[in-house]
Design an enzyme around this catalytic site. Structure first.
Site, PDB file in Angstrom:
ATOM      1  N   SER A   1      42.121  40.096  40.974  1.00 17.37           N
ATOM      2  CA  SER A   1      42.960  39.934  39.775  1.00 17.37           C
ATOM      3  C   SER A   1      42.746  41.033  38.744  1.00 17.37           C
ATOM      4  O   SER A   1      42.980  40.828  37.556  1.00 17.37           O
ATOM      5  CB  SER A   1      42.711  38.552  39.124  1.00 17.37           C
ATOM      6  OG  SER A   1      42.961  37.517  40.062  1.00 17.37           O
ATOM      7  N   ARG A   2      42.315  42.196  39.195  1.00 16.00           N
ATOM      8  CA  ARG A   2      42.090  43.359  38.330  1.00 16.00           C
ATOM      9  C   ARG A   2      40.984  43.145  37.300  1.00 16.00           C
ATOM     10  O   ARG A   2      40.877  43.886  36.328  1.00 16.00           O
ATOM     11  CB  ARG A   2      43.394  43.785  37.625  1.00 16.00           C
ATOM     12  CG  ARG A   2      44.491  44.286  38.575  1.00 16.00           C
ATOM     13  CD  ARG A   2      44.007  45.501  39.340  1.00 16.00           C
ATOM     14  NE  ARG A   2      45.038  46.116  40.147  1.00 16.00           N
ATOM     15  CZ  ARG A   2      45.206  45.896  41.464  1.00 16.00           C
ATOM     16  NH1 ARG A   2      44.405  45.043  42.091  1.00 16.00           N
ATOM     17  NH2 ARG A   2      46.145  46.519  42.135  1.00 16.00           N
ATOM     18  N   LEU A   3      40.142  42.129  37.510  1.00 17.54           N
ATOM     19  CA  LEU A   3      39.008  41.909  36.611  1.00 17.54           C
ATOM     20  C   LEU A   3      37.794  42.621  37.193  1.00 17.54           C
ATOM     21  O   LEU A   3      36.797  42.009  37.592  1.00 17.54           O
ATOM     22  CB  LEU A   3      38.758  40.404  36.436  1.00 17.54           C
ATOM     23  CG  LEU A   3      39.892  39.654  35.735  1.00 17.54           C
ATOM     24  CD1 LEU A   3      39.596  38.161  35.663  1.00 17.54           C
ATOM     25  CD2 LEU A   3      40.122  40.216  34.333  1.00 17.54           C
TER      26      LEU A   3
ATOM     27  N   ARG B   1      46.979  45.929  45.894  1.00 15.90           N
ATOM     28  CA  ARG B   1      46.063  45.198  46.765  1.00 15.90           C
ATOM     29  C   ARG B   1      45.029  44.520  45.893  1.00 15.90           C
ATOM     30  O   ARG B   1      44.719  44.986  44.787  1.00 15.90           O
ATOM     31  CB  ARG B   1      45.392  46.126  47.780  1.00 15.90           C
ATOM     32  CG  ARG B   1      44.619  47.255  47.169  1.00 15.90           C
ATOM     33  CD  ARG B   1      43.927  48.123  48.197  1.00 15.90           C
ATOM     34  NE  ARG B   1      42.729  47.490  48.751  1.00 15.90           N
ATOM     35  CZ  ARG B   1      41.818  48.155  49.452  1.00 15.90           C
ATOM     36  NH1 ARG B   1      41.988  49.438  49.714  1.00 15.90           N
ATOM     37  NH2 ARG B   1      40.759  47.533  49.921  1.00 15.90           N
TER      38      ARG B   1
END
Length: 215
Positions: A193-195, A10
């Site tokens: 975006s996993r940042l 997610r």
């Protein structure tokens, strides 16, 4: 199954965490996040649930979910049977880590530090406000020990109920609190975006230093 797991993801879009939003020391931010979790998370999530990791005398890690039951400027308090597996591990290696995860807020807090027992007075004060069943259970259960079956546990409880039939149970010597004294507290806020945002507080020479970690 492998592909199904690989496809599970997610994107986190709810919030961010900037240095401008973070105070100079971590406890104020933890209190803020914890109150928001209490008001946001829905059952079956418990805002004070955390994973506690300990290490045994052989250096092997162990973890389990517990409930936080105390918080002050010294640290984070939880309670257990001192003769349990976690009690033995903390006696051998009095360092631990705990993690809070609040999925509705897309947040995680990681805490690491030394662990010490609280005073018997502190343990007794909490013990006395527990439901009667929990107070009896602290006497009845030989926590972490092998038992034959559920019937044995129920028999131990029946014996305990009989023992305290005429008197309220008092706090056992083998049961009480631990306080984790943090040396590191990391606040993680999910981002797209996993940042993710990661602000880490590190105790150095009695002062909290704040730093941003790469996700």
């Amino acid at each position: 199954m492998t592909q199904a797991l690989a496809d599970m993801r997610r994107d986190y879009t709810r919030d961010g965490l900037t240095e401008a939003q973070a105070p100079g020391e971590p406890f104020a931010l933890f209190h803020q996040w914890f109150e928001q979790a209490r008001n946001t998370e829905q059952a079956p999530v418990e805002a004070n649930a955390m994973t506690l990791a300990t290490v045994d005398a052989r250096g092997r890690p162990h973890c389990r979910v517990l409930l936080l039951k105390g918080l002050d400027d010294q640290g984070f308090t939880f309670f257990s049977n001192y003769d349990s597996a976690k009690g033995e591990q903390l006696a051998a290696n009095p360092w631990a880590a705990m993690t809070f995860f609040w999925p509705a807020l897309e947040r995680q807090v990681r805490i690491e530090g030394a662990v010490q027992k609280v005073t018997h007075q502190e343990s007794d004060a909490y013990y006395q406000v527990r439901p009667l069943g929990s107070r009896l259970g602290a006497w009845a259960s030989p926590q972490s020990r092998v038992i034959a079956d559920r019937a044995e546990l129920e028999s131990l409880l029946a014996d305990t109920e009989q023992r305290f039939r005429d008197n309220a149970p008092h706090c056992p010597e083998h049961w009480g609190g631990y306080r984790l004294l943090p040396e590191r507290i990391e606040f993680w806020q999910g981002r797209p975006s996993r940042l993710h945002d990661r602000l880490n507080y590190r105790l150095e020479n009695g002062q909290w230093l704040r730093e941003r970690l790469a996700p």
